[in-house]
Enzyme design. Structure first.
Site, mmCIF file in Angstrom:
data_model
loop_
_atom_site.group_PDB
_atom_site.id
_atom_site.type_symbol
_atom_site.label_atom_id
_atom_site.label_comp_id
_atom_site.label_asym_id
_atom_site.label_seq_id
_atom_site.Cartn_x
_atom_site.Cartn_y
_atom_site.Cartn_z
ATOM 1 N N GLN A 1 21.535 59.199 41.998
ATOM 2 C CA GLN A 1 22.809 58.928 41.332
ATOM 3 C C GLN A 1 23.849 59.659 40.968
ATOM 4 O O GLN A 1 25.176 59.285 41.272
ATOM 5 C CB GLN A 1 22.394 58.063 40.017
ATOM 6 C CG GLN A 1 21.486 56.721 40.269
ATOM 7 C CD GLN A 1 21.871 55.659 41.434
ATOM 8 O OE1 GLN A 1 22.877 55.023 41.311
ATOM 9 N NE2 GLN A 1 21.294 55.630 42.695
ATOM 10 N N ASP B 1 19.715 50.470 46.682
ATOM 11 C CA ASP B 1 20.874 50.603 47.243
ATOM 12 C C ASP B 1 20.980 50.235 48.568
ATOM 13 O O ASP B 1 22.177 49.815 49.350
ATOM 14 C CB ASP B 1 21.133 52.311 47.121
ATOM 15 C CG ASP B 1 21.471 52.814 45.788
ATOM 16 O OD1 ASP B 1 22.127 51.627 44.944
ATOM 17 O OD2 ASP B 1 21.636 53.934 45.506
ATOM 18 N N HIS C 1 44.304 8.145 25.419
ATOM 19 C CA HIS C 1 43.126 8.253 25.984
ATOM 20 C C HIS C 1 42.130 6.980 25.708
ATOM 21 O O HIS C 1 41.597 6.369 26.775
ATOM 22 C CB HIS C 1 42.370 9.264 25.227
ATOM 23 C CG HIS C 1 42.802 10.918 25.835
ATOM 24 N ND1 HIS C 1 44.155 11.326 25.760
ATOM 25 C CD2 HIS C 1 41.901 11.817 26.405
ATOM 26 C CE1 HIS C 1 43.952 12.377 26.032
ATOM 27 N NE2 HIS C 1 42.860 12.950 26.716
ATOM 28 N N HIS D 1 26.499 60.307 43.874
ATOM 29 C CA HIS D 1 27.652 59.214 44.063
ATOM 30 C C HIS D 1 29.029 59.523 43.526
ATOM 31 O O HIS D 1 29.964 59.695 44.466
ATOM 32 C CB HIS D 1 27.126 57.988 43.285
ATOM 33 C CG HIS D 1 26.408 56.871 44.009
ATOM 34 N ND1 HIS D 1 26.858 56.386 45.294
ATOM 35 C CD2 HIS D 1 25.184 56.560 43.879
ATOM 36 C CE1 HIS D 1 25.952 55.579 45.639
ATOM 37 N NE2 HIS D 1 24.898 55.620 44.762
ATOM 38 N N GLU E 1 23.588 49.967 34.603
ATOM 39 C CA GLU E 1 23.806 49.194 35.945
ATOM 40 C C GLU E 1 22.480 49.204 36.801
ATOM 41 O O GLU E 1 22.077 48.218 37.072
ATOM 42 C CB GLU E 1 24.670 49.896 36.944
ATOM 43 C CG GLU E 1 24.847 49.411 38.260
ATOM 44 C CD GLU E 1 25.714 50.279 39.205
ATOM 45 O OE1 GLU E 1 26.047 49.907 40.146
ATOM 46 O OE2 GLU E 1 26.023 51.678 38.759
ATOM 47 N N HIS E 2 21.464 50.235 36.874
ATOM 48 C CA HIS E 2 20.420 50.472 37.295
ATOM 49 C C HIS E 2 19.475 50.882 36.374
ATOM 50 O O HIS E 2 19.875 51.923 35.576
ATOM 51 C CB HIS E 2 20.302 51.246 38.596
ATOM 52 C CG HIS E 2 21.284 51.175 39.455
ATOM 53 N ND1 HIS E 2 22.627 52.044 39.487
ATOM 54 C CD2 HIS E 2 21.475 50.402 40.360
ATOM 55 C CE1 HIS E 2 23.192 51.673 40.570
ATOM 56 N NE2 HIS E 2 22.569 50.722 41.251
#
Length: 428
Positions: free
Chosen positions: A257, A359, A418, A260, A325-326
């Site tokens: 990771q 992924d 109404h 990235h 996230e993961h």
């Protein structure tokens, strides 16, 4: 290379000390606002000028010609094509199961409410292309939109300097999925193009897909003009492990990771000091051998940590607070531990479900909430492209049966028109 945080004896969930990359969207908005205004005013010409100025790429034709899509698919490496086709197949299996059927509820005699699920008409899908290229993100964006029934799909991806076109593997992935509307546009100007429309690209109803801070800033700025999925930030991985976990696997997953983005965040939480020692040894070995060493070292040393806790109960509190996230669970009885996770974009259970699987080819979606937003947000799915519409049908008798309640509530709110709108149909 990576620092330690010791929470033992504190009963803390680490809220004030856990690292995470900053995504300064507010500052970036000041930069993207004039770009978006320019695209709104001058359309495609503005996009070409912005792209030349910021990216250093001349793009005379924003829409990718159909021939380039066909050529990219024809030239695609057979192994890459086979992998993309399998990724698409598995993603369709998972996402087709998310589709919702319309249903009707009988509230009372003669009174029904039907909930219909209607896809948005047109979607702009953003596929990043900065430090690396992401044909996998084409799959993750397009498949759920197609399964939702979206009729009009357009993709924008940054042009490469050597060709003025998106990366050829991105183009090939688009062709595999039957997407023929692709634009050589990246950054904030791509979001503005989808939001406002240009002479080359009709406006969209929704824009999805991850991007850099300027893409996130444009999404925030134009939200309301266009729907958005999320303001995706730098990638992140959390791992909860005990002494049964392999330090080789853990180090490999942290490095995977970190490669990235130098702003990626990596967090390993464990109750085993010995495991941390072994992971640090493995990191020294694996980081030294990895291709993107500088990028990985920056990510691990800047906004990543190895966290020691008293036990897995405290570890769960930490990872639920961080809301990764993961999130990987590598413990004994990992299924039971994973069931106690409440905050994560996606949970990877056991030693043979690394984030890399998700992924690319697990069938799950990799467009996931970042920056702790997994506390309240979900990853991209079929639901991201659907709108629930209530259809109400009452008979005269059914309306008459509740008219006195509308009398009471309308009067309490001092909205007597109404009340009248009902009473002209069913007089007292």
């Amino acid at each position: 290379m990576i620092h330690r945080i010791d929470l033992r004896g504190t009963h803390s969930d680490g809220r004030d000390v856990l690292p995470r990359a900053e995504l300064n969207v507010e500052s970036a908005m000041d930069l993207v606002r004039p770009l978006c205004d320019d695209v709104r005013a001058r359309g495609s010409q503005a996009i070409r000028e912005i792209t030349a100025r910021i990216d250093g790429v001349d793009v005379p034709q924003l829409r990718v010609p159909a021939k380039n899509l066909r050529d990219a698919l024809q030239a695609l490496d057979p192994d890459v094509r086979a992998a993309l086709e399998e990724s698409i197949r598995r993603a369709r299996i998972v996402h087709s199961a998310q589709c919702r059927a319309s249903h009707t509820v009988h509230v009372a005699e003669g009174a029904t409410v039907t909930e219909r699920w209607v896809p948005v008409s047109r979607v702009g899908l953003y596929v990043p292309g900065g430090l690396t290229v992401y044909p996998s993100s084409v799959v993750m964006n397009v498949v759920p939109a197609q399964e939702a029934g979206v009729k009009s799909l357009a993709i924008a991806s940054p042009p490469q300097k050597d060709s003025g076109l998106p990366h050829p593997v991105v183009l090939a992935a688009c062709a595999l999925l039957g997407i023929d509307e692709v634009y050589s546009v990246g950054g904030a100007q791509a979001v503005a193009m989808f939001a406002y429309g240009t002479e080359d690209c009709p406006r969209a109803d929704l824009v999805t897909g991850p991007g850099n801070v300027f893409v996130a800033a444009a999404k925030r700025l134009l939200k309301g003009v266009i729907g958005i999925d999320s303001e995706a930030g730098p990638t992140e991985i959390g791992i909860l492990a005990d002494d049964s976990a392999s330090p080789v696997y853990l180090a490999a997953d942290l490095v995977s990771q970190a490669e990235h983005d130098p702003r990626a965040s990596c967090l390993l939480v464990t109750d085993s000091p010995t495991l941390l020692d072994e992971v640090e040894k493995q990191l020294r070995l694996q980081v030294g051998a990895t291709k993107h060493r500088e990028r990985v070292e920056t990510a691990l040393s800047s906004q990543s940590a190895l966290v020691l806790v008293d036990d897995l109960d405290q570890g769960l509190a930490v990872v639920n607070e961080w809301a990764a996230e993961h999130l990987e669970i590598l413990t004994r009885d990992a299924d039971t531990v994973a069931d106690r996770v409440t905050n994560a974009g996606a949970v990877f259970v056991g030693p043979y479900a690394p984030v890399s699987l998700g992924d690319y080819i697990a069938g799950s979606n990799h467009v996931l909430p970042t920056g702790g937003t997994a506390r309240h947000s979900s990853g991209l799915s079929v639901q991201s492209f659907l709108r629930g519409v209530h259809v109400i049908k009452y008979s005269q008798e059914a309306l008459a049966a509740v008219a006195h309640h509308i009398d009471a509530l309308g009067s309490a709110e001092d909205l007597l028109a109404h009340v009248n709108a009902v009473r002209v149909r069913v007089p007292r």
